[in-house]
Scaffold this motif. Structure first.
Motif, PDB file in Angstrom:
ATOM      1  N   ARG A 151       0.811  -1.257   0.087  1.00  0.00           N
ATOM      2  CA  ARG A 151       0.124   0.004  -0.018  1.00  0.00           C
ATOM      3  C   ARG A 151       1.020   1.427  -0.010  1.00  0.00           C
ATOM      4  NH1 ARG A 151      -5.597  -0.728   3.433  1.00  0.00           N
ATOM      5  NH2 ARG A 151      -6.109  -2.831   2.627  1.00  0.00           N
ATOM      6  N   TYR A 160      -5.869   5.037  -0.304  1.00  0.00           N
ATOM      7  CA  TYR A 160      -4.544   4.535  -0.555  1.00  0.00           C
ATOM      8  C   TYR A 160      -4.524   3.948  -1.844  1.00  0.00           C
ATOM      9  CZ  TYR A 160      -7.242   0.189   0.464  1.00  0.00           C
ATOM     10  OH  TYR A 160      -8.202  -0.980   0.254  1.00  0.00           O
ATOM     11  N   LYS A 206       0.395   5.855   0.668  1.00  0.00           N
ATOM     12  CA  LYS A 206      -0.415   6.767   0.967  1.00  0.00           C
ATOM     13  C   LYS A 206      -0.687   7.954  -0.058  1.00  0.00           C
ATOM     14  CE  LYS A 206       1.522   6.063   5.844  1.00  0.00           C
ATOM     15  NZ  LYS A 206       2.490   6.858   6.956  1.00  0.00           N
ATOM     16  N   ASP A 240      -0.938  13.435   0.328  1.00  0.00           N
ATOM     17  CA  ASP A 240      -1.776  12.288   0.553  1.00  0.00           C
ATOM     18  C   ASP A 240      -2.809  11.955  -0.165  1.00  0.00           C
ATOM     19  OD1 ASP A 240      -0.075  11.463   2.472  1.00  0.00           O
ATOM     20  OD2 ASP A 240      -1.506  12.197   4.182  1.00  0.00           O
ATOM     21  N   ASP A 286       6.333   4.517   1.353  1.00  0.00           N
ATOM     22  CA  ASP A 286       5.051   4.726   1.638  1.00  0.00           C
ATOM     23  C   ASP A 286       4.359   5.655   0.453  1.00  0.00           C
ATOM     24  OD1 ASP A 286       4.816   3.089   3.908  1.00  0.00           O
ATOM     25  OD2 ASP A 286       5.170   4.843   5.279  1.00  0.00           O
TER      26      ASP A 286
END
Length: 434
Positions: free
Chosen positions: A83, A109, A85, A99, A212
């Motif tokens: 995953r 996500y 962000k 994000d 991320d």
């Protein structure tokens, strides 16, 4: 994995179906899945055997995640999905992390998965739903009714022995990618007034594999000569979570440098400019540099004619704003399946045809205005100086970049969204749906 071995001598058991889908990429497998779930008999024909590689950034935005959820794919970390962000943007000396937006319509996500494994998962899910998958089935051309000009099936070479077979169905879906030989054989050629992109990428063993955020570099510099040169493209770095990074770049054919440069060499030079401890060196490269075309903004039309529907890259569904193709391949597959299911329920040929002719309008209502905005955007950033100014000034305004992320990734709530959503949706509605 072995090829399906149904008897092909009995036309009722193997050669005939309600719908034939040519190509088991994201567009074809999604189409076949939804058709099979609705109870239709579907043949899904894939020219290679799984697993097989495709050129891709391997990064999936929330739009694609939504489609995976709708297909019932297990997207847990335990199932091998990584995953992310959001998006990290680098340019103009600024590094900004954004994000994914918090929306009712899409998850917050994204995901990363290699295409060789990703495509097979979708194809197997279509099989589980009831689609009949033939691997190593290379479609050679359409079968056309001489009286009506309609496609009524396809010819193909099946298996390692390339046995010639013919499949029949009243409807055929072209999901055979940018080259789409089936569409060309039916007289549907690429529109030259629509943008085309090119992506090149490779993999490196790297300590940056577990990230991320998807990373996008808005300034692509060629530092090989006496003077640095800003190129009309963007670079990406996507950590794969398996010890490797997918590193690549994209470029648009609206730029003057599109044909004159060797983009594989540009990628090598760009990687060489990276910090040494990231590991983007020839010694750490785990595979060759590969490239692929990105057909954008409805560059092949009409999307339905004479029994043939186009989905995904075959219909030029790639988003011109960001080069994303998987989400739109899957979405167009779901939309095509919905139209076909409704048409299949009609009692007369005239009523079925009326329902099928709705498909191009559905695509234009869904994407037409947004893609028109995207074509204007593509022309603008074809000038690298414009891209440089936009990166240098825009990245210093986080609120502006939040708006830009929503626009470029096409992530808004259609109703009940915030002011940014309303502006983007409003612009898309008033833009011509060409």
């Amino acid at each position: 994995m072995t090829v399906v071995t149904e008897s092909l001598s009995d036309p009722l058991s193997g050669n005939t179906a309600d719908v034939i889908v040519v190509g088991a990429g994201p567009a074809g497998s999604t189409t076949a899945y939804h058709l099979a779930k609705a109870g239709l008999d579907v043949l899904l024909l894939e020219k290679t055997a799984f697993p097989r590689e495709k050129v891709c950034g391997d990064g999936l935005t929330p739009r694609a995640v939504k489609q995976l959820v709708a297909m019932g794919i297990d997207i847990s970390e335990e199932a091998g999905w990584l995953r992310n962000k959001g998006l990290r943007i680098i340019g103009g000396g600024v590094r900004l992390q954004l994000d994914w937006p918090d929306l009712a319509s899409f998850p917050d996500y994204g995901l990363v998965r290699k295409r060789d494994d990703f495509d097979e998962q979708l194809a197997r899910q279509a099989q589980k739903a009831g689609a009949r998958l033939y691997e190593r089935c290379n479609v050679s051309g359409p079968v056309v009714d001489d009286r009506t000009g309609r496609i009524t099936g396809v010819t193909a070479k099946l298996g390692e022995d390339k046995r010639e077979v013919t499949f029949h169905a009243p409807l055929v879906v072209a999901a055979d990618g940018n080259s789409t030989r089936l569409s060309l054989a039916m007289g549907l050629h690429r529109r030259e007034d629509r943008p085309m992109g090119v992506a090149v990428r490779t993999y490196f063993t790297s300590p940056r594999h577990d990230d991320d955020y998807l990373e996008s570099w808005l300034e692509l510099w060629d530092r090989r000569g006496a003077q640095d040169r800003l190129l009309p493209g963007y670079g990406w770095i996507f950590g794969m979570g398996d010890g490797t990074s997918n590193v690549g770049l994209g470029v648009l054919n609206t730029s003057a440098a599109f044909k004159e440069l060797d983009w594989r060499e540009i990628l090598k030079a760009w990687c060489a400019s990276m910090p040494e401890d990231w590991g983007y060196t020839p010694d750490n490269m785990t595979g060759p540099i590969r490239g692929a075309a990105l057909p954008m903004a409805f560059n092949r039309q009409p999307h339905y004619t004479r029994g043939l529907l186009l989905v995904g890259d075959a219909g030029g569904l790639v988003n011109p704003f960001n080069g994303e193709g998987i989400a739109y391949a899957m979405e167009s597959g779901a939309l095509a399946a919905e139209v076909v299911v409704q048409a299949h329920s009609r009692a007369t040929p005239a009523q079925r045809e009326l329902a099928l002719q709705r498909y191009p309008r559905v695509l234009k209502d869904t994407y037409g205005g947004y893609y028109t905005l995207g074509r204007a955007f593509v022309k603008l950033i074809g000038n690298p100086k414009v891209m440089q100014i936009a990166a240098q000034r825009g990245l210093t305004h986080p609120m502006l970049m939040k708006f830009t992320l929503k626009l470029l990734a096409n992530l808004t709530d259609p109703t009940g969204g915030d002011a940014m959503d309303r502006i983007i949706n409003g612009l898309s509605r008033v833009a011509p749906k060409a």
